[in-house]
Design a protein around this motif. Structure first.
Motif, PDB file in Angstrom:
ATOM      1  N   LYS A  78       0.838  -1.207   0.000  1.00 35.06           N
ATOM      2  CA  LYS A  78       0.000   0.000   0.000  1.00 35.06           C
ATOM      3  C   LYS A  78       0.873   1.257   0.000  1.00 35.06           C
ATOM      4  O   LYS A  78       0.584   2.214  -0.721  1.00 35.06           O
ATOM      5  CB  LYS A  78      -0.921  -0.009   1.220  1.00 35.06           C
ATOM      6  CG  LYS A  78      -1.729   1.228   1.405  1.00 35.06           C
ATOM      7  CD  LYS A  78      -3.127   1.014   1.005  1.00 35.06           C
ATOM      8  CE  LYS A  78      -3.927   2.286   1.248  1.00 35.06           C
ATOM      9  NZ  LYS A  78      -5.302   2.081   1.010  1.00 35.06           N
ATOM     10  N   GLN A  79       1.951   1.283   0.776  1.00 36.86           N
ATOM     11  CA  GLN A  79       2.830   2.445   0.806  1.00 36.86           C
ATOM     12  C   GLN A  79       3.538   2.646  -0.524  1.00 36.86           C
ATOM     13  O   GLN A  79       3.750   3.773  -0.947  1.00 36.86           O
ATOM     14  CB  GLN A  79       3.865   2.298   1.923  1.00 36.86           C
ATOM     15  CG  GLN A  79       3.297   2.470   3.297  1.00 36.86           C
ATOM     16  CD  GLN A  79       4.333   2.239   4.385  1.00 36.86           C
ATOM     17  OE1 GLN A  79       5.479   1.882   4.106  1.00 36.86           O
ATOM     18  NE2 GLN A  79       3.921   2.424   5.623  1.00 36.86           N
ATOM     19  N   HIS A  80       3.868   1.560  -1.193  1.00 31.93           N
ATOM     20  CA  HIS A  80       4.597   1.656  -2.460  1.00 31.93           C
ATOM     21  C   HIS A  80       3.708   2.105  -3.608  1.00 31.93           C
ATOM     22  O   HIS A  80       4.110   2.916  -4.427  1.00 31.93           O
ATOM     23  CB  HIS A  80       5.248   0.313  -2.790  1.00 31.93           C
ATOM     24  CG  HIS A  80       6.089   0.335  -4.018  1.00 31.93           C
ATOM     25  ND1 HIS A  80       7.242   1.079  -4.120  1.00 31.93           N
ATOM     26  CD2 HIS A  80       5.946  -0.286  -5.206  1.00 31.93           C
ATOM     27  CE1 HIS A  80       7.757   0.926  -5.317  1.00 31.93           C
ATOM     28  NE2 HIS A  80       6.994   0.085  -5.993  1.00 31.93           N
ATOM     29  N   THR A  81       2.492   1.580  -3.658  1.00 33.62           N
ATOM     30  CA  THR A  81       1.630   1.866  -4.806  1.00 33.62           C
ATOM     31  C   THR A  81       0.520   2.863  -4.508  1.00 33.62           C
ATOM     32  O   THR A  81      -0.053   3.441  -5.420  1.00 33.62           O
ATOM     33  CB  THR A  81       0.955   0.580  -5.319  1.00 33.62           C
ATOM     34  OG1 THR A  81       0.103   0.063  -4.298  1.00 33.62           O
ATOM     35  CG2 THR A  81       1.970  -0.450  -5.742  1.00 33.62           C
ATOM     36  N   GLY A  82       0.171   3.016  -3.236  1.00 38.92           N
ATOM     37  CA  GLY A  82      -0.966   3.870  -2.896  1.00 38.92           C
ATOM     38  C   GLY A  82      -2.290   3.151  -3.078  1.00 38.92           C
ATOM     39  O   GLY A  82      -3.347   3.743  -2.924  1.00 38.92           O
ATOM     40  N   GLU A  83      -2.251   1.887  -3.417  1.00 38.81           N
ATOM     41  CA  GLU A  83      -3.464   1.094  -3.622  1.00 38.81           C
ATOM     42  C   GLU A  83      -3.361  -0.197  -2.813  1.00 38.81           C
ATOM     43  O   GLU A  83      -2.305  -0.549  -2.324  1.00 38.81           O
ATOM     44  CB  GLU A  83      -3.635   0.744  -5.098  1.00 38.81           C
ATOM     45  CG  GLU A  83      -3.834   1.934  -5.988  1.00 38.81           C
ATOM     46  CD  GLU A  83      -3.955   1.533  -7.442  1.00 38.81           C
ATOM     47  OE1 GLU A  83      -3.748   0.346  -7.764  1.00 38.81           O
ATOM     48  OE2 GLU A  83      -4.242   2.400  -8.244  1.00 38.81           O
ATOM     49  N   SER A 134      -2.001 -10.980  -6.242  1.00 38.78           N
ATOM     50  CA  SER A 134      -2.687 -10.107  -7.187  1.00 38.78           C
ATOM     51  C   SER A 134      -2.154  -8.677  -7.114  1.00 38.78           C
ATOM     52  O   SER A 134      -1.916  -8.035  -8.135  1.00 38.78           O
ATOM     53  CB  SER A 134      -4.190 -10.121  -6.911  1.00 38.78           C
ATOM     54  OG  SER A 134      -4.855  -9.167  -7.692  1.00 38.78           O
ATOM     55  N   GLU A 135      -1.946  -8.184  -5.900  1.00 40.49           N
ATOM     56  CA  GLU A 135      -1.417  -6.832  -5.740  1.00 40.49           C
ATOM     57  C   GLU A 135       0.014  -6.729  -6.255  1.00 40.49           C
ATOM     58  O   GLU A 135       0.386  -5.748  -6.887  1.00 40.49           O
ATOM     59  CB  GLU A 135      -1.510  -6.400  -4.279  1.00 40.49           C
ATOM     60  CG  GLU A 135      -2.939  -6.164  -3.839  1.00 40.49           C
ATOM     61  CD  GLU A 135      -3.058  -5.703  -2.401  1.00 40.49           C
ATOM     62  OE1 GLU A 135      -2.015  -5.496  -1.743  1.00 40.49           O
ATOM     63  OE2 GLU A 135      -4.196  -5.540  -1.943  1.00 40.49           O
ATOM     64  N   VAL A 136       0.821  -7.752  -6.009  1.00 37.59           N
ATOM     65  CA  VAL A 136       2.189  -7.763  -6.515  1.00 37.59           C
ATOM     66  C   VAL A 136       2.176  -7.814  -8.048  1.00 37.59           C
ATOM     67  O   VAL A 136       2.945  -7.116  -8.710  1.00 37.59           O
ATOM     68  CB  VAL A 136       2.990  -8.941  -5.920  1.00 37.59           C
ATOM     69  CG1 VAL A 136       4.333  -9.099  -6.614  1.00 37.59           C
ATOM     70  CG2 VAL A 136       3.167  -8.747  -4.431  1.00 37.59           C
ATOM     71  N   GLY A 137       1.298  -8.609  -8.611  1.00 37.24           N
ATOM     72  CA  GLY A 137       1.162  -8.673 -10.078  1.00 37.24           C
ATOM     73  C   GLY A 137       0.795  -7.328 -10.678  1.00 37.24           C
ATOM     74  O   GLY A 137       1.341  -6.931 -11.716  1.00 37.24           O
TER      75      GLY A 137
END
Length: 83
Positions: free
Chosen positions: A44-49, A73-76
């Motif tokens: 979440k900190q890296h992508t904001g999502e 899924s988030e890493v993908g």
């Protein structure tokens, strides 16, 4: 069409697989909760999502089978945005 956000936040910290397995055994599985929290929070900190640490941990505790798909899924999605 949605414009994907860039991966601009801080990178997470790598954790060794053997070390994680050892801590999981020593802590009777509680390290798995910590791992899920940290992984979700760093994503979440890296992508904001994403779910974030607390919500990710709640999902991990209540419905662990879903977390087996949420985190990858988030890493993908991070890899897709990086292209």
């Amino acid at each position: 069409m949605d414009t994907p956000t860039s991966n601009t936040g801080p990178l997470g910290h790598p954790r060794g697989i053997g070390f994680g397995i050892l801590l999981f055994i020593i802590t009777f599985g509680f390290y798995g909760w910590y791992w899920a929290y940290k992984t979700q929070e760093e994503t979440k900190q890296h992508t904001g999502e994403g779910l974030g640490g607390v919500l990710g941990l709640v999902v991990w505790i209540l419905i662990t089978a879903v977390s087996a798909f949420v985190i990858p899924s988030e890493v993908g999605r991070m890899y897709v945005r990086r292209r």
